[in-house]
Scaffold this motif. Structure first.
Motif, PDB file in Angstrom:
ATOM      1  N   PRO A 119      -0.194   2.885  -9.480  1.00  0.00           N
ATOM      2  CA  PRO A 119       0.124   4.053  -8.651  1.00  0.00           C
ATOM      3  C   PRO A 119       0.001   3.742  -7.159  1.00  0.00           C
ATOM      4  O   PRO A 119      -0.982   3.151  -6.716  1.00  0.00           O
ATOM      5  CB  PRO A 119      -0.925   5.085  -9.089  1.00  0.00           C
ATOM      6  N   VAL A 120       1.023   4.126  -6.407  1.00  0.00           N
ATOM      7  CA  VAL A 120       1.068   3.845  -4.974  1.00  0.00           C
ATOM      8  C   VAL A 120       1.818   4.990  -4.297  1.00  0.00           C
ATOM      9  O   VAL A 120       2.726   5.573  -4.897  1.00  0.00           O
ATOM     10  CB  VAL A 120       1.778   2.496  -4.711  1.00  0.00           C
ATOM     11  N   PRO A 121       1.454   5.360  -3.067  1.00  0.00           N
ATOM     12  CA  PRO A 121       2.199   6.411  -2.368  1.00  0.00           C
ATOM     13  C   PRO A 121       3.657   6.009  -2.137  1.00  0.00           C
ATOM     14  O   PRO A 121       3.935   4.873  -1.752  1.00  0.00           O
ATOM     15  CB  PRO A 121       1.449   6.563  -1.041  1.00  0.00           C
ATOM     16  N   VAL A 122       4.573   6.956  -2.383  1.00  0.00           N
ATOM     17  CA  VAL A 122       6.002   6.707  -2.206  1.00  0.00           C
ATOM     18  C   VAL A 122       6.601   7.806  -1.325  1.00  0.00           C
ATOM     19  O   VAL A 122       6.441   8.995  -1.608  1.00  0.00           O
ATOM     20  CB  VAL A 122       6.737   6.680  -3.562  1.00  0.00           C
ATOM     21  N   ASP A 165       0.808  -1.207   0.000  1.00  0.00           N
ATOM     22  CA  ASP A 165       0.000   0.000   0.000  1.00  0.00           C
ATOM     23  C   ASP A 165       0.847   1.266   0.000  1.00  0.00           C
ATOM     24  O   ASP A 165       0.336   2.356  -0.297  1.00  0.00           O
ATOM     25  CB  ASP A 165      -0.912   0.030   1.230  1.00  0.00           C
ATOM     26  N   LEU A 166       2.135   1.143   0.345  1.00  0.00           N
ATOM     27  CA  LEU A 166       3.027   2.299   0.400  1.00  0.00           C
ATOM     28  C   LEU A 166       4.457   1.798   0.279  1.00  0.00           C
ATOM     29  O   LEU A 166       4.774   0.686   0.713  1.00  0.00           O
ATOM     30  CB  LEU A 166       2.837   3.064   1.713  1.00  0.00           C
ATOM     31  N   VAL A 167       5.325   2.625  -0.321  1.00  0.00           N
ATOM     32  CA  VAL A 167       6.738   2.267  -0.491  1.00  0.00           C
ATOM     33  C   VAL A 167       7.604   3.354   0.134  1.00  0.00           C
ATOM     34  O   VAL A 167       7.432   4.545  -0.159  1.00  0.00           O
ATOM     35  CB  VAL A 167       7.104   2.103  -1.980  1.00  0.00           C
ATOM     36  N   LEU A 172      15.435  16.415  -5.665  1.00  0.00           N
ATOM     37  CA  LEU A 172      14.154  16.210  -4.994  1.00  0.00           C
ATOM     38  C   LEU A 172      12.998  16.429  -5.957  1.00  0.00           C
ATOM     39  O   LEU A 172      12.016  15.685  -5.954  1.00  0.00           O
ATOM     40  CB  LEU A 172      14.040  17.157  -3.794  1.00  0.00           C
ATOM     41  N   LEU A 173      13.111  17.449  -6.803  1.00  0.00           N
ATOM     42  CA  LEU A 173      12.044  17.724  -7.765  1.00  0.00           C
ATOM     43  C   LEU A 173      11.938  16.606  -8.804  1.00  0.00           C
ATOM     44  O   LEU A 173      10.838  16.275  -9.238  1.00  0.00           O
ATOM     45  CB  LEU A 173      12.282  19.071  -8.459  1.00  0.00           C
ATOM     46  N   VAL A 174      13.071  16.026  -9.188  1.00  0.00           N
ATOM     47  CA  VAL A 174      13.037  14.883 -10.107  1.00  0.00           C
ATOM     48  C   VAL A 174      12.286  13.723  -9.465  1.00  0.00           C
ATOM     49  O   VAL A 174      11.457  13.065 -10.098  1.00  0.00           O
ATOM     50  CB  VAL A 174      14.460  14.451 -10.513  1.00  0.00           C
ATOM     51  N   GLY A 175      12.558  13.480  -8.178  1.00  0.00           N
ATOM     52  CA  GLY A 175      11.849  12.416  -7.475  1.00  0.00           C
ATOM     53  C   GLY A 175      10.354  12.649  -7.449  1.00  0.00           C
ATOM     54  O   GLY A 175       9.557  11.732  -7.679  1.00  0.00           O
ATOM     55  N   LEU A 176       9.939  13.872  -7.186  1.00  0.00           N
ATOM     56  CA  LEU A 176       8.512  14.190  -7.183  1.00  0.00           C
ATOM     57  C   LEU A 176       7.921  14.032  -8.577  1.00  0.00           C
ATOM     58  O   LEU A 176       6.784  13.603  -8.736  1.00  0.00           O
ATOM     59  CB  LEU A 176       8.303  15.612  -6.662  1.00  0.00           C
ATOM     60  N   ALA A 177       8.704  14.372  -9.598  1.00  0.00           N
ATOM     61  CA  ALA A 177       8.199  14.298 -10.968  1.00  0.00           C
ATOM     62  C   ALA A 177       7.954  12.868 -11.418  1.00  0.00           C
ATOM     63  O   ALA A 177       7.062  12.622 -12.234  1.00  0.00           O
ATOM     64  CB  ALA A 177       9.180  14.983 -11.927  1.00  0.00           C
ATOM     65  N   VAL A 178       8.731  11.905 -10.904  1.00  0.00           N
ATOM     66  CA  VAL A 178       8.536  10.507 -11.325  1.00  0.00           C
ATOM     67  C   VAL A 178       7.532   9.774 -10.451  1.00  0.00           C
ATOM     68  O   VAL A 178       7.294   8.584 -10.648  1.00  0.00           O
ATOM     69  CB  VAL A 178       9.867   9.725 -11.358  1.00  0.00           C
ATOM     70  N   GLY A 179       6.932  10.478  -9.474  1.00  0.00           N
ATOM     71  CA  GLY A 179       5.830   9.860  -8.744  1.00  0.00           C
ATOM     72  C   GLY A 179       5.961   9.790  -7.249  1.00  0.00           C
ATOM     73  O   GLY A 179       5.066   9.262  -6.587  1.00  0.00           O
ATOM     74  N   ALA A 180       7.058  10.302  -6.671  1.00  0.00           N
ATOM     75  CA  ALA A 180       7.154  10.312  -5.212  1.00  0.00           C
ATOM     76  C   ALA A 180       6.162  11.314  -4.633  1.00  0.00           C
ATOM     77  O   ALA A 180       5.888  12.349  -5.231  1.00  0.00           O
ATOM     78  CB  ALA A 180       8.573  10.662  -4.784  1.00  0.00           C
ATOM     79  N   ASP A 181       5.622  10.996  -3.471  1.00  0.00           N
ATOM     80  CA  ASP A 181       4.642  11.863  -2.828  1.00  0.00           C
ATOM     81  C   ASP A 181       5.259  12.746  -1.755  1.00  0.00           C
ATOM     82  O   ASP A 181       4.760  13.833  -1.471  1.00  0.00           O
ATOM     83  CB  ASP A 181       3.542  11.008  -2.173  1.00  0.00           C
TER      84      ASP A 181
END
Length: 220
Positions: free
Chosen positions: A69-72, A44-46, A84-93
């Motif tokens: 899609p899962v919360p990261v 449910d989360l990573v 950090l922005l790259v991480g958010l762009a690929v789907g990190a929450d």
């Protein structure tokens, strides 16, 4: 829940704290095994470290978000805002910069899970805004009949803006209500996800009010 961390001491500490919070936890130590464990366990989360053997956490995040899609929650030793922005762009929450306290990590995990539960509990099964259809129950979005893949945080941000169409919502309010960040720091996080929504759903979707925030414009 899946913890991906190649430093055994950190991995063991994170896993132990999350198990103490009542979660079932699996652990992976490199990029390829993280993707495999994700497919096998359907967590449910990573909790995901950026620097990993095999391939890095950014690539792990990209691959798992395409699948489901899962919360990261991303862990990083880097202080560079671009990373950090790259991480958010690929789907990190959300992200935590090392070193971090286990208490803060557990709090961030609970915030992410509560946000998902709150939005999936919306009683209306779907909402139509112009040619955009938001299916709350399935967490799917279509524009002009074509499905558009959104990360969990992009979906939640869209739902939040769609709940008050044409109303300007300040960045600080969006951070507090969508991300659960009470201190108002990190407004670039909002900007990054708005940019992603515009790229996927159209540049005309979200209006910027400079110095204030954003408003969703109902498409014709």
């Amino acid at each position: 829940m899946l913890v991906v961390e190649d430093e055994p001491t950190i991995a063991d500490s994170v896993a132990a704290r999350l198990r103490a919070e009542g979660f079932a936890v699996d652990v992976a130590a490199d990029g390829p095994s993280a993707v495999d464990r994700f497919h096998e366990g359907q967590p449910d989360l990573v909790v995901l470290d950026v620097m990993l053997p095999g391939f890095d956490g950014l690539e792990v995040c990209r691959r798992i978000q395409v699948d489901r899609p899962v919360p990261v929650l991303m862990l990083t030793a880097r202080g560079d805002e671009t990373d950090l922005l790259v991480g958010l762009a690929v789907g990190a929450d959300d992200y935590l910069t090392k070193p971090f306290s286990m208490r803060e990590l557990a709090a961030r995990v609970h915030v992410l899970l509560r946000r998902v539960e709150r939005l999936t509990a919306v009683p209306t099964p779907a909402r139509q805004l112009g040619d955009i259809e938001i299916n709350f129950a399935e967490r799917r979005v279509r524009r002009a009949g074509a499905e558009v893949h959104l990360t969990p945080i992009e979906f939640d941000l869209l739902v939040h803006l769609a709940g008050r169409p044409r109303t300007v919502l300040p960045r600080e309010r969006l951070l507090a209500e969508v991300w659960g960040w009470a201190d108002g720091a990190g407004t670039r996080t909002v900007d990054s996800h708005v940019k992603a929504l515009r790229r996927k759903l159209g540049a005309d979707l979200i209006r910027t009010v400079h110095g204030v925030g954003y408003a969703l414009e109902v498409p014709s």
